[in-house]
Design a protein around this motif. Structure first.
Motif, PDB file in Angstrom:
ATOM      1  N   TYR A 327       0.815  -1.182   0.034  1.00 33.25           N
ATOM      2  CA  TYR A 327      -0.101   0.035  -0.019  1.00 33.25           C
ATOM      3  C   TYR A 327       0.934   1.338   0.040  1.00 33.25           C
ATOM      4  CZ  TYR A 327      -3.628  -3.681   1.427  1.00 33.25           C
ATOM      5  OH  TYR A 327      -4.536  -4.345   1.290  1.00 33.25           O
ATOM      6  N   GLU A 328       1.096   1.778  -1.157  1.00 33.08           N
ATOM      7  CA  GLU A 328       1.955   3.086  -1.246  1.00 33.08           C
ATOM      8  C   GLU A 328       1.305   4.259  -0.682  1.00 33.08           C
ATOM      9  OE1 GLU A 328       3.370   3.424  -5.426  1.00 33.08           O
ATOM     10  OE2 GLU A 328       4.874   1.692  -5.155  1.00 33.08           O
ATOM     11  N   ASN A 329       2.133   4.974  -0.072  1.00 35.15           N
ATOM     12  CA  ASN A 329       1.549   6.364   0.427  1.00 35.15           C
ATOM     13  C   ASN A 329       0.595   6.419   1.618  1.00 35.15           C
ATOM     14  OD1 ASN A 329       3.476   7.525  -1.558  1.00 35.15           O
ATOM     15  ND2 ASN A 329       1.682   7.282  -3.252  1.00 35.15           N
ATOM     16  N   ILE A 330       0.371   5.180   2.147  1.00 35.72           N
ATOM     17  CA  ILE A 330      -0.592   5.120   3.269  1.00 35.72           C
ATOM     18  C   ILE A 330      -0.215   6.258   4.450  1.00 35.72           C
ATOM     19  CG2 ILE A 330       0.444   3.260   4.390  1.00 35.72           C
ATOM     20  CD1 ILE A 330      -2.442   2.267   4.911  1.00 35.72           C
ATOM     21  N   ASN A 331       1.093   6.256   4.648  1.00 35.59           N
ATOM     22  CA  ASN A 331       1.141   7.337   5.724  1.00 35.59           C
ATOM     23  C   ASN A 331       0.832   8.738   5.457  1.00 35.59           C
ATOM     24  OD1 ASN A 331       2.668   5.249   6.927  1.00 35.59           O
ATOM     25  ND2 ASN A 331       4.929   6.147   6.719  1.00 35.59           N
ATOM     26  N   GLU A 332       0.734   8.948   3.967  1.00 41.59           N
ATOM     27  CA  GLU A 332       0.345  10.360   3.835  1.00 41.59           C
ATOM     28  C   GLU A 332      -1.416  10.412   4.014  1.00 41.59           C
ATOM     29  OE1 GLU A 332       1.304  11.882  -0.294  1.00 41.59           O
ATOM     30  OE2 GLU A 332       3.261  10.745  -0.135  1.00 41.59           O
ATOM     31  N   LYS A 376      -7.772   9.184  -2.796  1.00 42.03           N
ATOM     32  CA  LYS A 376      -7.989   8.034  -4.011  1.00 42.03           C
ATOM     33  C   LYS A 376      -6.685   8.451  -4.992  1.00 42.03           C
ATOM     34  CE  LYS A 376      -9.980   5.114  -6.836  1.00 42.03           C
ATOM     35  NZ  LYS A 376     -10.360   3.650  -6.123  1.00 42.03           N
ATOM     36  N   ASN A 377      -6.237   9.645  -5.248  1.00 37.97           N
ATOM     37  CA  ASN A 377      -5.185   9.789  -6.014  1.00 37.97           C
ATOM     38  C   ASN A 377      -3.727   9.624  -5.327  1.00 37.97           C
ATOM     39  OD1 ASN A 377      -6.972  10.679  -8.111  1.00 37.97           O
ATOM     40  ND2 ASN A 377      -6.995  12.715  -7.394  1.00 37.97           N
ATOM     41  N   THR A 378      -3.877   9.411  -3.793  1.00 43.66           N
ATOM     42  CA  THR A 378      -2.770   9.540  -3.187  1.00 43.66           C
ATOM     43  C   THR A 378      -2.461   7.807  -3.200  1.00 43.66           C
ATOM     44  OG1 THR A 378      -3.020  11.518  -1.966  1.00 43.66           O
ATOM     45  CG2 THR A 378      -1.490  10.162  -0.993  1.00 43.66           C
ATOM     46  N   ILE A 379      -3.049   6.973  -2.368  1.00 45.92           N
ATOM     47  CA  ILE A 379      -2.745   5.814  -1.994  1.00 45.92           C
ATOM     48  C   ILE A 379      -2.769   4.875  -3.415  1.00 45.92           C
ATOM     49  CG2 ILE A 379      -5.165   5.120  -1.562  1.00 45.92           C
ATOM     50  CD1 ILE A 379      -4.073   3.576   0.902  1.00 45.92           C
ATOM     51  N   ARG A 380      -1.946   4.032  -3.395  1.00 46.83           N
ATOM     52  CA  ARG A 380      -1.714   3.144  -4.772  1.00 46.83           C
ATOM     53  C   ARG A 380      -1.689   1.626  -3.888  1.00 46.83           C
ATOM     54  NH1 ARG A 380       2.625   3.327  -8.082  1.00 46.83           N
ATOM     55  NH2 ARG A 380       1.368   2.461  -9.918  1.00 46.83           N
ATOM     56  N   VAL A 381      -2.634   0.571  -4.492  1.00 43.31           N
ATOM     57  CA  VAL A 381      -2.385  -0.826  -4.298  1.00 43.31           C
ATOM     58  C   VAL A 381      -1.705  -1.611  -5.219  1.00 43.31           C
ATOM     59  CG1 VAL A 381      -3.730  -2.867  -3.361  1.00 43.31           C
ATOM     60  CG2 VAL A 381      -4.761  -0.615  -3.028  1.00 43.31           C
ATOM     61  N   VAL A 382      -0.604  -1.783  -5.125  1.00 45.28           N
ATOM     62  CA  VAL A 382       0.490  -2.223  -6.028  1.00 45.28           C
ATOM     63  C   VAL A 382       1.037  -3.336  -5.186  1.00 45.28           C
ATOM     64  CG1 VAL A 382       0.833  -0.310  -7.223  1.00 45.28           C
ATOM     65  CG2 VAL A 382       2.368  -0.982  -5.239  1.00 45.28           C
TER      66      VAL A 382
END
Length: 386
Positions: A327-332, A376-382
């Protein structure tokens, strides 16, 4: 019956994210829980008292599991109803009842019930085989464009396809199906009805759903829906009429279309906790999961009103990524006020797989919607890169 801190056992068929969120409520009340799911890595596994791996559609598996519990419920309607009926006959309480599930599991049966009970729904044709649909098209009884739906085993956008021309039929599987009129609509709405065994019934506020155009999955759920009060009242009244037909014990999520001229048309229903009610964990006085539990235990229902505006953002696997999830950028997003992530516990991601959701609460709906877009535009599920 003493449900709390006792030998009482609640069984849940299905161990996915809906069950996991239901278990959060059982843990508050110290209720023993047994879960059956086909996956050894099901999200529920970490939160129940006993986990059983097995096929939800297998009669003997469901029957033997159900004999171990006092009350049986489910978080997915794709289960063996024959086994549920035998369990009910032998004294196991099953909610929602097999009778209710029989009316809902097959979409053809569901649609016919709308028609016979004068519930507004899109015009449709029911076909036993794909060839029967093709003949209907050749005879010009069914015209393009239309919505094709398999009557059984469709889930999360699977088993549904817009058919615009004859070549689109080549991609469809054989089997019983519905060809449904394609409705030009203004909004997609949903109302969750909750009803306990005594007949006490309440409704959650009408929500608005925004869908992903490619995956045919809900992308945002907005509560309250941005519609006129008279439209919301009409949607609620129709949802209650639908509940009279299906007689649920527990939750019934009623999905609807608002047409361009303000009419409300029922699309389909789900007899369980639903994606359109996830916002309620943070935004409502009583979450859909707590109220489902109250209903099947025949306890007084909780307040379904919202405390603040709530928006739910679905977290799904990003296109082009399959493998161990990251989960990218979850801290943000955790730095944003009013934002609560829910990670479902699925180790493997794939395109458009539901991996979690994020709830945004705010006293101002416009601000909540703005933050939802930011999330929606911040977190990425990769997935983990080599």
């Amino acid at each position: 019956m003493n449900y709390f801190s006792s030998d009482f056992k609640l069984g849940i068929l299905g161990g996915g994210q809906l069950g996991k969120m239901m278990l959060a409520e059982t843990r508050k009340l110290d209720i023993q829980t047994y879960v059956l799911d086909p996956s050894a890595d099901a999200p529920c596994k970490i939160a129940c008292n006993k986990f059983v791996e097995g096929n939800l559609m297998d009669f003997e598996t469901v029957y033997q599991f159900g004999k171990q519990v006092d009350i049986l419920t489910f978080e997915i309607e794709l289960v063996n109803i024959d086994a549920l009926e035998k369990l009910e006959f032998e004294g196991v309480q099953v909610y929602p009842t097999p009778k209710t599930l029989r009316k809902i599991q097959n979409k053809g049966v569901q649609k016919n019930l709308y028609k016979t009970n004068n519930i507004p729904t899109a015009d449709f044709g029911l076909f036993l085989h794909l060839d029967d649909l093709k003949i209907s098209i050749e005879d010009r009884k069914t015209t393009f464009p239309f919505v094709w739906k398999c009557t059984e085993f469709g889930y999360d956008g699977y088993g549904v396809k817009i058919i615009r021309e004859a070549s689109d039929l080549n991609e469809l599987p054989d089997g019983e199906c519905i060809a449904e009129q394609l409705i030009p609509f203004k909004n997609e709405l949903a109302v969750i009805v909750v009803r306990n065994l005594s007949g006490e019934t309440k409704t959650y506020p009408v929500v608005e759903m925004e869908f992903h155009p490619e995956a045919n999955q809900v992308e945002y759920v907005i509560c309250p829906a941005r519609i006129e009060a008279k439209v919301a009242q009409k949607a609620t009244e129709i949802a209650l009429k639908v509940a009279e037909v299906f007689e649920p014990v527990g939750l019934l999520a009623v999905e609807m279309f608002q047409t361009n001229d303000g009419e409300i048309i029922v699309n389909e229903v789900a007899p369980r906790p639903h994606n359109s009610g996830h916002y309620s964990i943070e935004a409502s006085y009583t979450s859909q999961f707590e109220n489902h539990l109250r209903a099947i235990l025949n306890l007084p229902l909780g307040n379904t009103e919202s405390k603040v505006a709530g928006i739910m953002v679905n977290l799904v696997g990003e296109a082009g990524f399959s493998g161990n999830v990251v989960y990218e950028n979850i801290n943000e997003i955790l730095n944003i006020e009013g934002v609560t992530p829910h990670i479902y516990g699925k180790r493997q991601t794939r395109p458009f797989r539901k991996m979690g959701h994020v709830t945004i609460v705010n006293e101002n709906m416009q601000e909540a919607r703005k933050i939802a877009e930011q999330v929606k535009n911040t977190i990425r599920v990769v997935c983990v890169r080599d």
